[in-house]
Design a protein around this motif. Structure first.
Motif, mmCIF file in Angstrom:
data_model
loop_
_atom_site.group_PDB
_atom_site.id
_atom_site.type_symbol
_atom_site.label_atom_id
_atom_site.label_comp_id
_atom_site.label_asym_id
_atom_site.label_seq_id
_atom_site.Cartn_x
_atom_site.Cartn_y
_atom_site.Cartn_z
ATOM 1 N N ARG A 138 20.500 -5.065 11.485
ATOM 2 C CA ARG A 138 21.451 -4.928 12.594
ATOM 3 C C ARG A 138 22.774 -4.351 12.107
ATOM 4 N N LEU A 182 16.620 0.502 18.717
ATOM 5 C CA LEU A 182 17.430 -0.614 19.227
ATOM 6 C C LEU A 182 17.074 -1.958 18.587
ATOM 7 N N ASP A 183 15.787 -2.233 18.442
ATOM 8 C CA ASP A 183 15.351 -3.512 17.876
ATOM 9 C C ASP A 183 14.645 -3.344 16.537
ATOM 10 N N GLU A 184 14.846 -2.189 15.905
ATOM 11 C CA GLU A 184 14.174 -1.920 14.625
ATOM 12 C C GLU A 184 14.764 -2.794 13.516
ATOM 13 N N THR A 185 13.885 -3.371 12.705
ATOM 14 C CA THR A 185 14.349 -4.227 11.610
ATOM 15 C C THR A 185 14.004 -3.676 10.229
#
Length: 216
Positions: free
Chosen positions: A6, A58-61
């Motif tokens: 993030r 957007l939600d890639e980790t």
């Protein structure tokens, strides 16, 4: 210190903002050496990246995936020579970060060294040619040396950015040897290279991210 995926995504958001704020300045430098569009080109590339940050990433980790997508997005958005340079840098760096959701100090140092090596391999420029490499090469060498010595990423990165800044400023005293501006010969003296300048903004922004994270 560590950076989460993030926080890594947020770094690219901040680069987009910095480039947008400095777009006119970068174009002003480029008008003295080239087409006068470096700021616009960088803005187009980073605005395209910003769209990916808000959608696909957007939600890639996976920090490796983030870096790879950033590189390819920049390349697809920017047709000029700077596109392949940054794309290669971020894709080379992505290999260091593959499958990592948290970046250690070592990961960060290795990423940036790989990034710079990628840029250098793709562009074939040397220090003294009045290009992006005049900022990035001393930055990477100082980062690698100082981190090996101290294992303190913030201290090493701060010294490395200072080395990059000196490299950027040295381009004022260089005659351009590569690209469109090389046609100017000695008339290119006295002007700071716009590519070296935008590269400095990108590494300086990462330093500021590290500084914020260090006091959390």
């Amino acid at each position: 210190m560590s950076l989460s995926a993030r926080e890594y995504l947020n770094y690219f958001k901040q680069v987009t903002e910095v480039i947008e704020n400095e777009k006119d300045y970068l174009c002003e430098l480029d008008r003295k050496l080239g087409d006068g569009d470096h700021g616009v080109t960088m803005s187009i590339g980073w605005q395209s990246v910003n769209e990916k940050l808000d959608t696909e990433l957007l939600d890639e980790t996976d920090c490796g995936k983030i870096s790879s997508v950033v590189g390819m997005t920049f390349l697809n958005a920017v047709g000029s020579s700077v596109g392949p340079l940054y794309a290669t840098g971020f894709i080379k760096g992505a290999k260091v970060l593959k499958n990592k959701t948290e970046l250690t100090d070592s990961d960060i140092a290795e990423f940036w060294v790989a990034f710079v090596n990628g840029v250098k391999e793709r562009g074939k420029a040397q220090v003294g040619d009045k290009t992006i490499v005049d900022t990035l090469d001393p930055f990477a060498k100082k980062l690698e040396a100082k981190f090996a010595e101290s294992q303190d990423i913030l201290a090493a990165f701060s010294e490395a950015v200072q080395a990059g800044e000196r490299g950027m400023e040295s381009t004022k005293d260089l005659i351009s040897k590569i690209g469109r501006s090389s046609r100017l010969g000695e008339r290119s003296l006295g002007v700071q290279d716009p590519g070296a300048t935008s590269a400095y903004l990108i590494i300086e922004t990462f330093q500021k991210v590290l500084e914020v994270e260090s006091v959390k």
